[in-house]
Motif scaffolding. Sequence first.
Motif, PDB file in Angstrom:
ATOM      1  N   ILE A 137       0.977  -1.282   0.021  1.00  0.00           N
ATOM      2  CA  ILE A 137      -0.156   0.026   0.085  1.00  0.00           C
ATOM      3  C   ILE A 137       0.857   1.230  -0.190  1.00  0.00           C
ATOM      4  CG2 ILE A 137      -1.744   1.346   1.310  1.00  0.00           C
ATOM      5  CD1 ILE A 137      -2.695  -1.545   2.299  1.00  0.00           C
ATOM      6  N   VAL A 138       0.896   1.974  -1.138  1.00  0.00           N
ATOM      7  CA  VAL A 138       1.735   3.324  -1.220  1.00  0.00           C
ATOM      8  C   VAL A 138       0.938   4.475  -1.586  1.00  0.00           C
ATOM      9  CG1 VAL A 138       3.696   1.669  -2.011  1.00  0.00           C
ATOM     10  CG2 VAL A 138       1.917   2.602  -3.779  1.00  0.00           C
ATOM     11  N   GLY A 139       1.438   5.476  -1.763  1.00  0.00           N
ATOM     12  CA  GLY A 139       0.757   6.812  -2.020  1.00  0.00           C
ATOM     13  C   GLY A 139       0.011   6.669  -3.464  1.00  0.00           C
ATOM     14  N   ASP A 140      -0.636   7.665  -3.904  1.00  0.00           N
ATOM     15  CA  ASP A 140      -1.180   7.587  -5.127  1.00  0.00           C
ATOM     16  C   ASP A 140      -0.037   7.839  -6.296  1.00  0.00           C
ATOM     17  OD1 ASP A 140      -3.625   7.537  -4.035  1.00  0.00           O
ATOM     18  OD2 ASP A 140      -3.903   9.792  -4.059  1.00  0.00           O
ATOM     19  N   ASP A 141       0.965   8.559  -6.091  1.00  0.00           N
ATOM     20  CA  ASP A 141       1.870   8.533  -7.351  1.00  0.00           C
ATOM     21  C   ASP A 141       2.989   7.513  -7.135  1.00  0.00           C
ATOM     22  OD1 ASP A 141       0.932  11.358  -8.017  1.00  0.00           O
ATOM     23  OD2 ASP A 141       2.201  12.201  -6.286  1.00  0.00           O
ATOM     24  N   GLU A 142       2.734   6.659  -6.394  1.00  0.00           N
ATOM     25  CA  GLU A 142       3.818   5.648  -6.585  1.00  0.00           C
ATOM     26  C   GLU A 142       2.996   4.360  -7.170  1.00  0.00           C
ATOM     27  OE1 GLU A 142       6.157   4.996  -2.530  1.00  0.00           O
ATOM     28  OE2 GLU A 142       4.611   6.481  -2.125  1.00  0.00           O
ATOM     29  N   ALA A 143       1.735   4.109  -7.053  1.00  0.00           N
ATOM     30  CA  ALA A 143       1.041   3.179  -7.412  1.00  0.00           C
ATOM     31  C   ALA A 143       1.246   2.510  -8.937  1.00  0.00           C
ATOM     32  CB  ALA A 143      -0.518   3.385  -7.248  1.00  0.00           C
ATOM     33  N   ASN A 144       1.439   1.151  -9.001  1.00  0.00           N
ATOM     34  CA  ASN A 144       1.791   0.600 -10.276  1.00  0.00           C
ATOM     35  C   ASN A 144       1.239  -0.929  -9.992  1.00  0.00           C
ATOM     36  OD1 ASN A 144       2.561  -0.841 -12.337  1.00  0.00           O
ATOM     37  ND2 ASN A 144       4.492   0.402 -12.569  1.00  0.00           N
ATOM     38  N   ILE A 145       0.010  -1.206 -10.198  1.00  0.00           N
ATOM     39  CA  ILE A 145      -0.422  -2.511 -10.113  1.00  0.00           C
ATOM     40  C   ILE A 145       0.377  -3.644 -10.659  1.00  0.00           C
ATOM     41  CG2 ILE A 145      -2.001  -2.496 -12.387  1.00  0.00           C
ATOM     42  CD1 ILE A 145      -3.034  -3.880  -8.683  1.00  0.00           C
ATOM     43  N   LYS A 146       1.088  -3.361 -11.766  1.00  0.00           N
ATOM     44  CA  LYS A 146       1.892  -4.453 -12.459  1.00  0.00           C
ATOM     45  C   LYS A 146       2.844  -4.758 -11.388  1.00  0.00           C
ATOM     46  CE  LYS A 146       1.029  -3.146 -17.022  1.00  0.00           C
ATOM     47  NZ  LYS A 146       1.285  -2.404 -18.226  1.00  0.00           N
TER      48      LYS A 146
END
Length: 157
Positions: free
Chosen positions: A106-115
């Motif tokens: 679980i990370v911040g919005d800008d760090e998100a990368n589902i892959k």
Amino acid sequence: MEKVPMTVRGEQLLRTELERLLKLRPQISEAIAEARELGDLKENAEYHAAREEQGICEAQIRDIEYKLSVAQVIDVSKMDNSGKVIFGATVTLIDLESDEEKKYQIVGDDEANIKLGLISVSSPMARGLIGKMEGDEVVITTPGGQKDFEIDRVEYL
């Protein structure tokens, strides 16, 4: 100004990108100066390309500086929450329907990368997991419908 949560890794990636862009600035200025010397600016493609590149670079620098200024960096490796799902935690889930194991951080919005297994703190999956404990069963509403998971492991890396 509201603080935005960010992992230590996320902050390091932003700072690295900012350094790269700041080193690029002088190169772009040189390209503009060289293009100016070529003559008429109205029909000078090199000049217009360099100016456009400069605008993009400056916008990216401002964006990163803003993100860093509102970031609340959270280092979960220094926390002990005894199996509780919090921001920054890495959660291993077992899909109760298919018995498939999935791992997310679980990370911040800008760090998100589902892959890469990085899910935004504001995503439905993360909101359904935060506050739960290792061993809990959770029902998450996804675009494909409701999914039942068991929280197998919670790590603070």
